[in-house]
Motif scaffolding. Structure first.
Motif, PDB file in Angstrom:
ATOM      1  N   HIS A   1      -0.763   3.360   9.898  1.00 20.07           N
ATOM      2  CA  HIS A   1      -0.859   1.982   9.414  1.00 20.07           C
ATOM      3  C   HIS A   1      -1.844   1.165  10.248  1.00 20.07           C
TER       4      HIS A   1
ATOM      5  N   GLN B   1      -5.185   1.987   8.902  1.00 22.79           N
ATOM      6  CA  GLN B   1      -5.385   1.361   7.595  1.00 22.79           C
ATOM      7  C   GLN B   1      -5.756  -0.116   7.747  1.00 22.79           C
TER       8      GLN B   1
ATOM      9  N   TYR C   1       2.186  11.501   5.008  1.00 24.93           N
ATOM     10  CA  TYR C   1       2.164  11.300   3.554  1.00 24.93           C
ATOM     11  C   TYR C   1       3.089  10.142   3.177  1.00 24.93           C
TER      12      TYR C   1
ATOM     13  N   GLY D   1       1.695   6.862   3.547  1.00 20.90           N
ATOM     14  CA  GLY D   1       0.669   6.472   2.586  1.00 20.90           C
ATOM     15  C   GLY D   1      -0.602   7.305   2.604  1.00 20.90           C
TER      16      GLY D   1
ATOM     17  N   ARG E   1      -3.215  10.139   1.808  1.00 23.80           N
ATOM     18  CA  ARG E   1      -3.434  11.042   0.678  1.00 23.80           C
ATOM     19  C   ARG E   1      -4.631  11.966   0.902  1.00 23.80           C
TER      20      ARG E   1
END
Length: 221
Positions: free
Chosen positions: A8, A11, A37, A40, A42
């Motif tokens: 996170h 991100q 996963y 978040g 992918r």
């Protein structure tokens, strides 16, 4: 911090940029892949064909698998049914084998041309002349099951920011030249994969669209 916290944090760092994160999962057990996963992730990157093929059935089908290590032609068949992007394309011979194997599964595999930008000789990759020879060939123009979407490079293992920026700019220059000469009408040709755990911030500043990060997410192996 947990794997989820680390992911996170990345991100949030990438917000407002054109860059996406490839979580490099090599040598990490499947349980840790499920953790990232769930947070978040992918896009998963693996170095070795055998490891990717072993893990893939245990992950959900919406994972976008990226092969980021050197790929031998005789191993393409093991990942052809599911791999999304092969970031390490360094020969016409490899492209032709990817075409052959993806055609068997009636699918398109995406690929990046890997350039040699580091000072270390053992790091693999194309020169600009090599890449242009491939792109000008009739064999390349005949491909129907491989689509090139950009370039990739591995910078020198160094703390010298000036050198790293120079290498990242070199790769971006290759991308811009190839885009202009060979892929101008193709919006899919947009990826510059550069930057890893130690140098990703510089890579983002220099135009990276894909950073390949393992240890900064999962911790030391």
């Amino acid at each position: 911090m947990s794997i989820a916290d680390n992911f996170h944090a990345f991100q949030s760092e990438l917000q407002g940029t054109k860059c996406r994160l490839v979580a490099v999962t090599k040598t990490h057990p499947v349980e840790r892949l499920h953790e990232v996963y769930a947070a978040g992730a992918r896009l998963f990157g693996e170095n070795k064909v055998q490891e990717m093929a072993a893990k893939q059935p245990d992950l959900p089908p919406d994972v976008e698998w990226h092969l980021i290590g050197h790929l031998q032609t005789n191993k393409v068949k093991y990942i052809a049914p599911f791999v999304h992007t092969i970031q390490s394309i360094d020969s016409l011979k490899l492209l032709l084998e990817i075409e052959k194997q993806s055609a068997k599964h009636n699918r398109v595999i995406y690929g990046l041309l890997q350039f040699h930008i580091a000072t270390e000789k053992m790091k693999s990759g194309l020169s600009l002349a090599d890449a242009e020879e491939i792109l000008q060939s009739d064999a390349f123009r005949a491909l129907q099951h491989v689509q090139l979407t950009g370039v990739m490079g591995v910078a020198t293992f160094t703390n010298d920011e000036t050198q790293l920026r120079r290498e990242f700019r070199e790769l971006r220059g290759y991308f811009e030249l190839l885009k202009q000469r060979y892929f101008a009408p193709q919006s899919a040709f947009k990826e510059i994969s550069m930057g890893m755990s130690a140098d990703y911030k510089l890579a983002i500043e220099e135009g990276s669209t894909l950073i390949r990060v393992g240890s900064a997410i999962f911790g030391a192996r």
